[in-house]
Write a protein that holds these residues in place. Structure first.
Motif, PDB file in Angstrom:
ATOM      1  N   ASP A  46       0.760  -1.197   0.004  1.00 36.69           N
ATOM      2  CA  ASP A  46       0.074  -0.184   0.102  1.00 36.69           C
ATOM      3  C   ASP A  46       0.932   1.217   0.060  1.00 36.69           C
ATOM      4  O   ASP A  46       0.836   2.336   0.594  1.00 36.69           O
ATOM      5  CB  ASP A  46      -1.077  -0.094   1.235  1.00 36.69           C
ATOM      6  N   MET A  47       1.867   1.176  -0.713  1.00 34.84           N
ATOM      7  CA  MET A  47       2.974   2.131  -0.931  1.00 34.84           C
ATOM      8  C   MET A  47       2.126   3.648  -1.560  1.00 34.84           C
ATOM      9  O   MET A  47       1.529   3.432  -2.672  1.00 34.84           O
ATOM     10  CB  MET A  47       3.998   1.851  -1.793  1.00 34.84           C
ATOM     11  N   GLN A  48       2.126   4.881  -1.132  1.00 28.27           N
ATOM     12  CA  GLN A  48       1.484   5.813  -1.553  1.00 28.27           C
ATOM     13  C   GLN A  48       2.776   6.949  -2.233  1.00 28.27           C
ATOM     14  O   GLN A  48       4.061   6.630  -2.010  1.00 28.27           O
ATOM     15  CB  GLN A  48       0.953   6.885  -0.462  1.00 28.27           C
ATOM     16  N   SER A  49       2.208   7.719  -2.887  1.00 29.97           N
ATOM     17  CA  SER A  49       3.212   8.543  -3.782  1.00 29.97           C
ATOM     18  C   SER A  49       4.068   9.423  -2.929  1.00 29.97           C
ATOM     19  O   SER A  49       3.764  10.012  -1.917  1.00 29.97           O
ATOM     20  CB  SER A  49       2.316   9.463  -4.853  1.00 29.97           C
ATOM     21  N   GLY A  50       5.217   9.233  -3.038  1.00 32.50           N
ATOM     22  CA  GLY A  50       6.284  10.130  -2.170  1.00 32.50           C
ATOM     23  C   GLY A  50       6.692   9.342  -0.935  1.00 32.50           C
ATOM     24  O   GLY A  50       7.616   9.672  -0.163  1.00 32.50           O
ATOM     25  N   ASP A  51       6.096   8.127  -0.807  1.00 33.91           N
ATOM     26  CA  ASP A  51       6.541   7.018   0.439  1.00 33.91           C
ATOM     27  C   ASP A  51       7.803   6.573   0.063  1.00 33.91           C
ATOM     28  O   ASP A  51       8.382   6.302  -1.060  1.00 33.91           O
ATOM     29  CB  ASP A  51       5.595   6.227   0.678  1.00 33.91           C
ATOM     30  N   TYR A  52       8.584   6.284   1.089  1.00 31.84           N
ATOM     31  CA  TYR A  52       9.994   5.824   1.285  1.00 31.84           C
ATOM     32  C   TYR A  52      10.186   4.967   2.583  1.00 31.84           C
ATOM     33  O   TYR A  52       9.261   5.274   3.586  1.00 31.84           O
ATOM     34  CB  TYR A  52      11.120   6.709   0.868  1.00 31.84           C
ATOM     35  N   TYR A  53      11.271   3.950   2.403  1.00 33.99           N
ATOM     36  CA  TYR A  53      11.440   3.402   3.703  1.00 33.99           C
ATOM     37  C   TYR A  53      12.907   3.308   4.101  1.00 33.99           C
ATOM     38  O   TYR A  53      13.837   3.612   2.887  1.00 33.99           O
ATOM     39  CB  TYR A  53      10.958   1.828   3.744  1.00 33.99           C
ATOM     40  N   GLY A  54      13.509   3.163   5.061  1.00 38.98           N
ATOM     41  CA  GLY A  54      14.751   3.082   5.654  1.00 38.98           C
ATOM     42  C   GLY A  54      15.123   1.899   6.501  1.00 38.98           C
ATOM     43  O   GLY A  54      14.091   1.427   7.026  1.00 38.98           O
ATOM     44  N   ILE A  55      16.085   0.981   6.000  1.00 46.83           N
ATOM     45  CA  ILE A  55      16.424  -0.347   6.949  1.00 46.83           C
ATOM     46  C   ILE A  55      17.675  -0.033   7.677  1.00 46.83           C
ATOM     47  O   ILE A  55      18.905   0.543   7.009  1.00 46.83           O
ATOM     48  CB  ILE A  55      16.786  -1.339   5.748  1.00 46.83           C
ATOM     49  N   THR A  56      17.509  -0.285   9.114  1.00 48.78           N
ATOM     50  CA  THR A  56      18.640  -0.371   9.760  1.00 48.78           C
ATOM     51  C   THR A  56      18.959  -1.419  10.874  1.00 48.78           C
ATOM     52  O   THR A  56      18.078  -2.236  10.514  1.00 48.78           O
ATOM     53  CB  THR A  56      18.571   0.998  10.769  1.00 48.78           C
ATOM     54  N   SER A  57      20.081  -1.430  11.317  1.00 50.85           N
ATOM     55  CA  SER A  57      20.405  -2.643  12.029  1.00 50.85           C
ATOM     56  C   SER A  57      20.511  -3.992  11.452  1.00 50.85           C
ATOM     57  O   SER A  57      19.761  -4.908  11.893  1.00 50.85           O
ATOM     58  CB  SER A  57      19.715  -2.653  13.378  1.00 50.85           C
ATOM     59  N   LYS A  58      20.822  -4.152  10.164  1.00 56.76           N
ATOM     60  CA  LYS A  58      20.709  -5.343   9.393  1.00 56.76           C
ATOM     61  C   LYS A  58      22.094  -6.052   9.848  1.00 56.76           C
ATOM     62  O   LYS A  58      23.050  -5.710   9.780  1.00 56.76           O
ATOM     63  CB  LYS A  58      20.922  -4.791   7.956  1.00 56.76           C
ATOM     64  N   SER A  59      21.569  -7.338  10.317  1.00 55.34           N
ATOM     65  CA  SER A  59      22.729  -8.427  10.841  1.00 55.34           C
ATOM     66  C   SER A  59      22.190  -9.797  10.476  1.00 55.34           C
ATOM     67  O   SER A  59      21.206  -9.750   9.828  1.00 55.34           O
ATOM     68  CB  SER A  59      22.667  -7.986  12.265  1.00 55.34           C
ATOM     69  N   ALA A  60      22.894 -10.639  10.862  1.00 57.58           N
ATOM     70  CA  ALA A  60      22.671 -12.161  10.705  1.00 57.58           C
ATOM     71  C   ALA A  60      21.479 -12.363  11.265  1.00 57.58           C
ATOM     72  O   ALA A  60      20.890 -13.693  10.877  1.00 57.58           O
ATOM     73  CB  ALA A  60      23.802 -13.016  10.973  1.00 57.58           C
ATOM     74  N   THR A  61      20.917 -11.836  12.275  1.00 56.07           N
ATOM     75  CA  THR A  61      19.685 -12.223  13.162  1.00 56.07           C
ATOM     76  C   THR A  61      18.447 -11.502  12.755  1.00 56.07           C
ATOM     77  O   THR A  61      17.555 -11.874  13.277  1.00 56.07           O
ATOM     78  CB  THR A  61      20.058 -11.958  14.715  1.00 56.07           C
ATOM     79  N   GLY A  62      18.587 -10.553  11.964  1.00 57.06           N
ATOM     80  CA  GLY A  62      17.313  -9.785  11.604  1.00 57.06           C
ATOM     81  C   GLY A  62      17.643  -8.135  11.209  1.00 57.06           C
ATOM     82  O   GLY A  62      18.905  -7.926  10.791  1.00 57.06           O
TER      83      GLY A  62
END
Length: 936
Positions: free
Chosen positions: A896-912
């Motif tokens: 349900d992404m809207q126009s102008g929406d975006y996301y950020g991913i942090t704390s990426k590791s082998a566990t999650g």
């Protein structure tokens, strides 16, 4: 007064009445069985008092303790516990044990006290104490100092049995029941204290025995009493002993004869190995379980003599030549002469064997060297006939052989005669020698020995009764008693009849062949014999390993070929054959030796060897070789694709049994090779090889590895690193060899001498994946073969085996490791791994040498996903169900992404990972999303 004396007095009264006189003779006991004994007899008691002499049985000495015969020779060194036992007596030096007269434990069973009754009389001394069969060393207090495992655990106190001995003070102080009144005077005993210790006495209460010097003896030559092993003095002691002997009075002992016999026993005899010894000694023991006559019979075997009772006195004659004391001719004979030149063959023997108890066996009965005579054996048709002549009181091998030789040569003196003589012969006694002159018989100065003597009554020409002496004589010769005598001398004494049986020995040719029995290839020794005598009818063939004692009989038959199946290849055999005539006469043996070659050629080389890679497996195929003695195939692998040889490869499959010609193994890049092995361990001269190139397995990723080269810093047992190569160690360092620098043999850098048969290397590095994963384990190893041999190294004599152990615990904590197991390429589930290499050689001049050694773990690529996740208006933390070791990527899909929406991913590791969705204004918003995580 002895019972013999009382009996003789009764006969004396009978002699005064000629009407009741039947015979008068000598009571005699012999020790060499070449003579018979006669007994004083009177009137109606003649049959009862003069039984037929019998050869003594020494089963009580030679038998075993459990065969019903008593086993005196076997059991006299064993402690016994019985409420009632016969008394034991010891003459000379021997090893004995005794009766447990007292056993008691003290200090809450910490100590065991034993009183061992050794002899029923005073002995001269204890020489050596034995615990089981180990000699003990005692200090001044009786404590054992050697062997060291008995230090502080064994104490032995010795008491010789004097008439004034007192109770053992240590036992009195430590025992609850043993008092100062327990003196045991007149009994030689050992007091032993044991301290409980399972390690020192793992089988329970041990057996104690001792080498002792027995009773001190009275010597009529000097009038003194001292320790002696002189048989004449020992027999005199037994005859005069009132406790356990004949109880003869002093005036019933002929000390003149005994002194003469003692002098003969003390004569010095040179030994072939140097030095000398007394002619005869008595060293042994007996118990009162035997009858006095039996005891005397056994005692006089020590000197080969006789004991007789003559004119009211006991006398002893030992085995020695005596000059004739009388000459008898035709004028001294009052009857016909019975004459015999030959005995029945069944009464002859040509070899003597028996048992004695030498110090070399710690006085345990064993066979003394067999005494044989080739001359006598030839006279008896080449059939060996043995006399079993046990010597329970003889401990010297040379002395035993002298006694056996006397018994043998006496037996071969076969000319005997019996006759009645005038009263001139009354002065003779058993054991005396007499010279016979008889023109009719052709005897001039012929020497005979008196075997039997008796007196009787016959009528003269006028019908008047006259007393005469009946003699039974056997020829003798001074050389009978000469240790250096030649048997040929005695052949001249007897009638020398020509031998009608002359069978010459056959010829023999030996070979070997390889034959198949029950699908097994075995070596067969073949003996072909041929007769050289026209009288032969059969052959007898025997064979044995040169190192064995006894021959194996290959058969008796008229055929000319004999075989022995399943002989040892590479061994030497003694083979002998002889001919047998129709009358059963055997020829001499023809002897030869033969080296069994066994398999003469190496097994065939394997052909048509191929490798087919199917996934992670390699299918190996080849054409089976036709050899009948094929045992199995060996498969090896090297990581090299060029320059690989059988010797620089390691064994992948140790044994592929016949008749298989295929096998599946892990797929590995490098060179696979194969050789055949026969049932004798021989290997094909040339290997057959096939190269495989295996692509890296798709979907697997490198996780971790352990590299050991070039330093090989791990734990090493019987291994050494030379020039960055791990190899088996040698028995001596190169620079520790004596002599010049270049005198040493072996591997120049690795030392000299024999190479260790096996060595173990534990990797210095452990692979820890950090968590439990299922992965693919593999190794890379480059190995070569180093040889001290000149020329081409031996094939398939060295190898390296790899082993793996794993754990699912943290290896830095207190992990539980699996046992090491043979390593194979494949899947393992574990957190940590440790590896071991075992280097082996079957040739002490060959060693494997490892140049590269790496272990590696690869994990498979996998993914984890989830869908329809509501993020919420803020950060959303995602935790993987199963953590990765390494996370490769994360993919996000938003519904349900809207126009102008975006996301950020942090704390990426082998566990999650953590994800946050934003609108165009940067404000966190709630969105529905899916994810796919990829890693390994």
């Amino acid at each position: 007064m002895s019972w013999v004396s009382s009996f003789a007095r009764g006969v004396g009264r009978a002699l005064k009445n000629p009407s009741t006189l039947i015979t008068a003779g000598i009571y005699a006991v012999t020790g060499n069985f070449a003579m018979a004994a006669t007994t004083i007899a009177a009137a109606g008691a003649a049959n009862a008092l003069a039984p037929k002499p019998q050869m003594p049985s020494y089963s009580s000495y030679a038998g075993s303790a459990g065969d019903g015969s008593g086993g005196e020779g076997q059991s006299r060194t064993q402690m016994i516990k019985q409420p009632i036992t016969p008394r034991r007596f010891v003459y000379g030096e021997t090893r004995i044990s005794g009766v447990l007269g007292h056993m008691e434990s003290t200090n809450n069973d910490l100590y065991l006290h034993m009183v061992i009754l050794m002899a029923s009389h005073e002995i001269n001394s204890f020489q050596t104490i034995y615990l089981n069969d180990e000699a003990l060393t005692l200090d001044g207090s009786g404590n054992v100092t050697s062997p060291s495992r008995y230090n502080g655990k064994v104490r032995v106190k010795l008491h010789t049995g004097s008439s004034t001995q007192t109770a053992d003070s240590d036992l009195v102080s430590e025992s609850a029941v043993w008092t100062s009144n327990h003196r045991l005077q007149g009994i030689a005993y050992m007091y032993v204290r044991l301290k409980f210790d399972n390690d020192a006495f793992p089988t329970g209460t041990p057996n104690f025995s001792a080498k002792v010097r027995g009773k001190e003896l009275y010597d009529p030559r000097t009038g003194t009493t001292y320790y002696s092993a002189n048989p004449a003095l020992a027999i005199r002691d037994y005859l005069s002993n009132s406790t356990y002997g004949f109880a003869a009075d002093a005036d019933e002992i002929n000390d003149t004869e005994i002194s003469a016999a003692a002098n003969i026993c003390d004569q010095s005899v040179a030994l072939s190995g140097g030095g000398s010894e007394n002619r005869y000694e008595i060293n042994g023991t007996f118990t009162t379980a035997n009858a006095p006559k039996r005891i005397i019979q056994e005692m006089i075997t020590s000197c080969g003599g006789i004991v007789s009772y003559v004119n009211g006195k006991f006398t002893i004659k030992v085995a020695a030549y005596r000059s004739p004391s009388m000459i008898l001719n035709e004028n001294d004979v009052v009857s016909t002469i019975s004459f015999q030149t030959k005995r029945s063959k069944r009464d002859n023997y040509n070899a003597v064997k028996g048992i004695f108890s030498p110090p070399e066996t710690n006085y345990i009965p064993t066979d003394y060297p067999v005494l044989t005579s080739s001359a006598f054996e030839a006279e008896d048709g080449n059939l060996r006939r043995f006399l079993d002549y046990n010597l329970p009181y003889t401990t010297s091998s040379a002395m035993a052989q002298r006694l056996a030789k006397i018994a043998l040569y006496r037996n071969r003196q076969q000319v005997t005669m019996s006759m009645n003589c005038t009263m001139k012969a009354f002065d003779l006694s058993v054991g005396d020698t007499v010279q016979i002159d008889n023109d009719r018989l052709g005897f001039s100065g012929k020497i005979f020995e008196v075997v039997e003597w008796s007196s009787g009554i016959s009528d003269d020409d006028n019908g008047m009764p006259v007393i005469n002496v009946s003699l039974f004589l056997r020829e003798t010769n001074s050389a009978v008693y000469d240790w250096n005598a030649d048997e040929k001398v005695f052949t001249l004494d007897n009638t020398n009849l020509p031998n009608p049986f002359d069978i010459s020995a056959p010829t023999i040719t030996v070979s070997d062949d390889l034959q198949t029995y029950n699908q097994q290839s075995v070596s067969v020794l073949i003996a072909d014999v041929a007769a050289t005598s026209t009288f032969h009818q059969q052959f007898e063939v025997e064979a044995k390993l040169t190192t064995d004692t006894n021959f194996t009989n290959l058969g008796i038959g008229s055929g000319t070929r004999f075989s022995l199946v399943n002989v040892q290849a590479g061994a030497t055999y003694d083979v002998r054959a002889r001919s047998i005539s129709g009358l059963g006469v055997r020829s001499a043996w023809t002897n030869t030796t033969y080296f069994v070659t066994g398999s003469a050629v190496d097994p065939s080389d394997v052909t048509n060897f191929s490798v087919n890679i199917v996934g992670q497996q390699a299918d190996l195929k080849w054409t089976a070789i036709p050899d009948g003695d094929l045992s199995h195939y060996i498969i090896r692998h090297s990581p090299l694709t060029t320059g690989a040889t059988f010797n620089n490869s390691r064994t992948l499959v140790k044994k592929v049994s016949r008749p298989a010609s295929t096998i599946t193994v892990p797929a590995l890049t490098g060179t696979y090779s194969i050789k055949a092995v026969d049932k004798f361990g021989k290997v094909s001269q040339n290997e057959n090889s096939s190269i495989a190139l295996v692509d890296s397995i798709q979907g697997f990723n490198f996780a971790d590895s352990a590299t050991e080269h070039p330093t090989f810093a791990g734990s090493k047992t019987d291994l050494i690193v030379v020039d960055n190569k791990l190899q088996l160690d040698t028995s001596a360092l190169f620079d520790s060899v004596s002599g010049n620098f270049d005198d040493a043999t072996g591997l120049f850098d690795g030392g000299s001498g024999a190479v260790a048969a096996t060595g173990t290397y534990d990797f210095a590095n452990i692979i820890d994946l950090g968590a439990v994963y299922t992965g693919q384990a593999s190794t890379t190893m480059k190995v070569s073969q180093l040889s001290q041999h000149s020329g081409t190294p031996a094939s398939a004599t060295t190898d390296v085996d790899l082993y793996v152990s794993s754990t699912q615990d943290d290896p830095t904590a207190s992990p539980t490791w699996t046992a090491y197991r043979p390593f194979v390429v494949g899947s393992y589930t574990a957190r940590a791994y440790r590896f071991r290499a075992v280097l082996e050689t079957t040739d002490s001049f060959e060693t494997p040498a490892i140049e590269e050694l790496v272990a590696e773990i690869n994990l498979p690529t996998r993914s984890e996903s989830d869908s329809d996740i509501q993020s919420g208006a803020g950060a959303k933390a995602i935790t993987f169900t199963t953590p990765f070791k390494t996370l490769l990527a994360v993919s996000i899909s938003v519904g349900d992404m809207q126009s102008g929406d975006y996301y950020g991913i942090t704390s990426k590791s082998a566990t999650g990972f953590t994800i946050t969705f934003y609108n165009s204004g940067g404000t966190p918003v709630d969105r529905l999303f899916d994810y796919v995580a990829t890693g390994f």
